[in-house]
Design a protein around this motif. Structure first.
Motif, PDB file in Angstrom:
ATOM      1  N   ILE A 195      53.832 -54.944  18.072  1.00 29.20           N
ATOM      2  CA  ILE A 195      54.282 -56.323  18.288  1.00 29.20           C
ATOM      3  C   ILE A 195      54.288 -56.739  19.754  1.00 29.20           C
ATOM      4  N   ASP A 196      54.153 -55.770  20.651  1.00 27.00           N
ATOM      5  CA  ASP A 196      54.172 -56.116  22.082  1.00 27.00           C
ATOM      6  C   ASP A 196      53.142 -55.285  22.839  1.00 27.00           C
ATOM      7  N   PRO A 197      51.846 -55.483  22.527  1.00 29.71           N
ATOM      8  CA  PRO A 197      50.812 -54.599  23.065  1.00 29.71           C
ATOM      9  C   PRO A 197      50.394 -54.874  24.502  1.00 29.71           C
ATOM     10  N   LEU A 198      50.843 -55.980  25.095  1.00 27.59           N
ATOM     11  CA  LEU A 198      50.364 -56.346  26.427  1.00 27.59           C
ATOM     12  C   LEU A 198      51.440 -56.266  27.505  1.00 27.59           C
ATOM     13  N   PHE A 244      48.828 -65.099  27.657  1.00 29.44           N
ATOM     14  CA  PHE A 244      47.700 -65.979  27.338  1.00 29.44           C
ATOM     15  C   PHE A 244      47.907 -67.398  27.863  1.00 29.44           C
ATOM     16  N   LYS A 245      48.942 -67.604  28.653  1.00 33.50           N
ATOM     17  CA  LYS A 245      49.209 -68.931  29.205  1.00 33.50           C
ATOM     18  C   LYS A 245      48.039 -69.358  30.101  1.00 33.50           C
ATOM     19  N   GLY A 246      47.447 -70.495  29.782  1.00 39.92           N
ATOM     20  CA  GLY A 246      46.316 -71.008  30.556  1.00 39.92           C
ATOM     21  C   GLY A 246      45.011 -70.275  30.321  1.00 39.92           C
ATOM     22  N   SER A 295      50.330 -61.503   9.975  1.00 37.91           N
ATOM     23  CA  SER A 295      50.599 -61.315  11.401  1.00 37.91           C
ATOM     24  C   SER A 295      50.183 -62.570  12.160  1.00 37.91           C
ATOM     25  N   ILE A 296      50.912 -62.853  13.251  1.00 40.29           N
ATOM     26  CA  ILE A 296      50.674 -64.092  13.975  1.00 40.29           C
ATOM     27  C   ILE A 296      50.982 -63.936  15.459  1.00 40.29           C
ATOM     28  N   ALA A 297      50.208 -64.634  16.272  1.00 41.57           N
ATOM     29  CA  ALA A 297      50.501 -64.780  17.702  1.00 41.57           C
ATOM     30  C   ALA A 297      50.733 -66.258  17.969  1.00 41.57           C
ATOM     31  N   VAL A 298      51.862 -66.579  18.583  1.00 42.21           N
ATOM     32  CA  VAL A 298      52.158 -67.957  18.958  1.00 42.21           C
ATOM     33  C   VAL A 298      51.763 -68.120  20.413  1.00 42.21           C
ATOM     34  N   LEU A 299      50.698 -68.880  20.655  1.00 43.18           N
ATOM     35  CA  LEU A 299      50.223 -69.057  22.026  1.00 43.18           C
ATOM     36  C   LEU A 299      51.139 -70.016  22.778  1.00 43.18           C
ATOM     37  N   PRO A 300      51.251 -69.846  24.102  1.00 47.83           N
ATOM     38  CA  PRO A 300      52.083 -70.762  24.887  1.00 47.83           C
ATOM     39  C   PRO A 300      51.644 -72.205  24.688  1.00 47.83           C
ATOM     40  N   PHE A 301      52.582 -73.066  24.357  1.00 48.87           N
ATOM     41  CA  PHE A 301      52.264 -74.480  24.148  1.00 48.87           C
ATOM     42  C   PHE A 301      51.812 -75.113  25.464  1.00 48.87           C
ATOM     43  N   THR A 302      50.792 -75.961  25.369  1.00 49.46           N
ATOM     44  CA  THR A 302      50.233 -76.622  26.550  1.00 49.46           C
ATOM     45  C   THR A 302      51.085 -77.827  26.932  1.00 49.46           C
TER      46      THR A 302
END
Length: 490
Positions: free
Chosen positions: A313-316, A74-76, A27-34
């Motif tokens: 897959i979309d808990p938030l 999770f952006k920022g 399982s993986i979460a891809v965080l917003p790229f900075t």
């Protein structure tokens, strides 16, 4: 969220034959790229890169990938990797940054084992915009290799698909997508112009046409232009999508949403189910299938795997907990239903409609004091909009103050609620509470005509309908509903 996921994990594993639930191997979460560019306007490019990698990875059936909508929360963020991983229940996290200057860009990406807080893989990619698709594919493939995932031939093929070949048109598309997510009338107009620019660059394209359709559907959904003309405009572009790609999941998803607004709930459900056949990990489609099955059809037994996968897959995403709410209501588990609807409000505390939903189901559970506190908050913020009207109408009906209830309900509000996919059922219950039996039955019949065949809900579970259940018209209507409910095919 953990409690709800834990409870869902206790669901009996028996699944209908038509549904195959995948066991996640990783399982993986891809965080917003900075955005490391000097130009803050390049934020759209970073978000686009994030979304495309999520989309690529979601095509791997054995990999649980947190959806775009949950990942973008999770952006920022200042949260640590372990915190994020625990919040969305994943074992791995991808984080990265993008530096773009003119036609050149550089991506730095690193994959982290969130369980052991260890770096598994990191890489720097440099190139021009012409290389963007190749680099996206390289990042996705590197992740799959690092996680030792064996890809099928079909998965490999789907990961290299490029629905937009021209980079300039692609930029128009990802800019338009960001505008659509802003949910303002002005941003929708900008999105239409951008998508039109993309079409002028490359000609007909199913993704750009799907974007045009989505703009008009969002116009309708948000209430900017909630009329049949808007749906017809959306439908025109959906048909163009089908002509270019008949097996497009977007075609069936968008068509399902249009049919839902037109009051064809079962027809809409069939379209959503077909969309899932092409993209089984699409959280947006999962939501509609889960919600329609639990709410309109009244079959939580069939909805189980969809609800479970959606929350995994979309808990938030707040709206997903409306499907969970209906799932628990239909199973008769009121405490869990209330926990689900509270989660909707907690994830988006400024959303007034979410608070109305909380107040509604608190009222179902006879917790009127808390329900009225939420309604008073809604009205205090804005006493004139439709949410305030609906909230006050519900409060007065619950108090038995018939004159006040009827006075607050404007013709504009009644027209809007009559044409909404979900409101007619609500209105039937509220009219029933104040003894307006003919009105209640008119709204209930309209609800059924729009595809609600949830016999257990209408005949027994909804406490607001109790005043009309002995009416001959109600009993006759329930004969029809019961027949359709019993003969519903998976």
């Amino acid at each position: 969220t953990e409690e709800l996921l834990s409870e869902l994990g206790k669901i009996e594993e028996g699944k209908p034959e038509a549904i195959k639930m995948t066991e996640w191997k990783n399982s993986i979460a891809v965080l917003p790229f900075t955005n490391m560019s000097a130009d803050p306007e390049q934020e759209y490019f970073c978000d686009g890169m994030t979304e495309e990698i999520i989309s690529d990875l979601s095509k791997i059936n054995t990999l649980k990938v947190i959806s775009r909508s949950s990942a973008m929360t999770f952006k920022g963020t200042k949260k640590k990797i372990k915190e994020i991983a625990k919040e969305v229940d994943v074992t791995h996290v991808l984080e990265g940054s993008v530096r773009k200057a003119g036609n050149n860009f550089r991506i730095t990406a690193q994959l982290i084992d969130a369980v052991n807080d260890a770096h598994i893989w990191s890489e720097i990619y440099s190139g021009t915009l012409d290389d963007v698709f190749d680099i996206q594919e390289k990042v996705s493939r590197s992740i799959a290799e690092a996680l030792k995932l064996k890809l099928s031939a079909k998965e490999k093929q789907r990961m290299v698909e490029r629905p937009i070949e021209d980079v300039r048109a692609y930029e128009c598309y990802i800019k338009a997508r960001q505008e659509i997510y802003s949910f303002t009338e002005e941003s929708m107009e900008r999105a239409l112009r951008l998508l039109q620019n993309g079409l002028e660059i490359i000609g007909e394209n199913e993704i750009l046409y799907a974007g045009m359709a989505l703009v008009y559907i969002t116009y309708y959904e948000v209430g900017f232009k909630a009329d049949e003309e808007t749906l017809q405009k959306a439908e025109k572009f959906v048909i163009k999508v089908k002509k270019l790609k008949p097996d497009s999941h977007q075609y069936f998803n968008l068509l399902g949403r249009i049919e839902r607004f037109r009051g064809n709930a079962i027809k809409a459900l069939r379209h959503f189910q077909r969309a899932l056949a092409f993209e089984p990990n699409d959280s947006d489609t999962l939501l509609w299938v889960a919600f329609q099955l639990a709410s309109f059809v009244g079959r939580p037994d069939i909805a189980e795997p969809y609800v479970k996968k959606l929350i995994e897959i979309d808990p938030l995403t707040p709206a997903n907990y409306l499907a969970l709410l209906m799932f628990y209501l239909m199973r008769g588990e009121m405490d869990l239903a209330l926990a689900s609807i509270r989660k909707t409000s907690q994830l988006n505390p400024k959303e007034r409609f979410a608070r109305f939903f909380v107040s509604r189901y608190l009222s179902w559970n006879k917790q009127l004091e808390e329900a009225f506190e939420l309604i008073d908050q809604i009205v205090k913020e804005n006493s004139q909009d439709l949410i305030a009207v609906l909230s006050l109408f519900s409060k007065y009906t619950l108090l038995g103050e018939k004159d006040k209830a009827l006075q607050i309900l404007t013709e504009e509000a009644k027209t809007y609620f009559w044409n909404d996919p979900d409101m007619p059922w609500f209105m039937a219950g509220y009219y029933s509470l104040i003894g307006e039996k003919k009105q209640a039955l008119d709204w209930l019949e309209h609800t059924v005509n729009r595809g609600m065949i949830n016999y257990p809900l209408l005949s027994e579970k909804d406490p607001f309908l109790e005043n009309i259940r002995e009416e001959p018209r109600f009993k006759k209507l329930m004969e029809r509903v019961k027949y359709e409910w019993e003969h519903f095919e998976v």
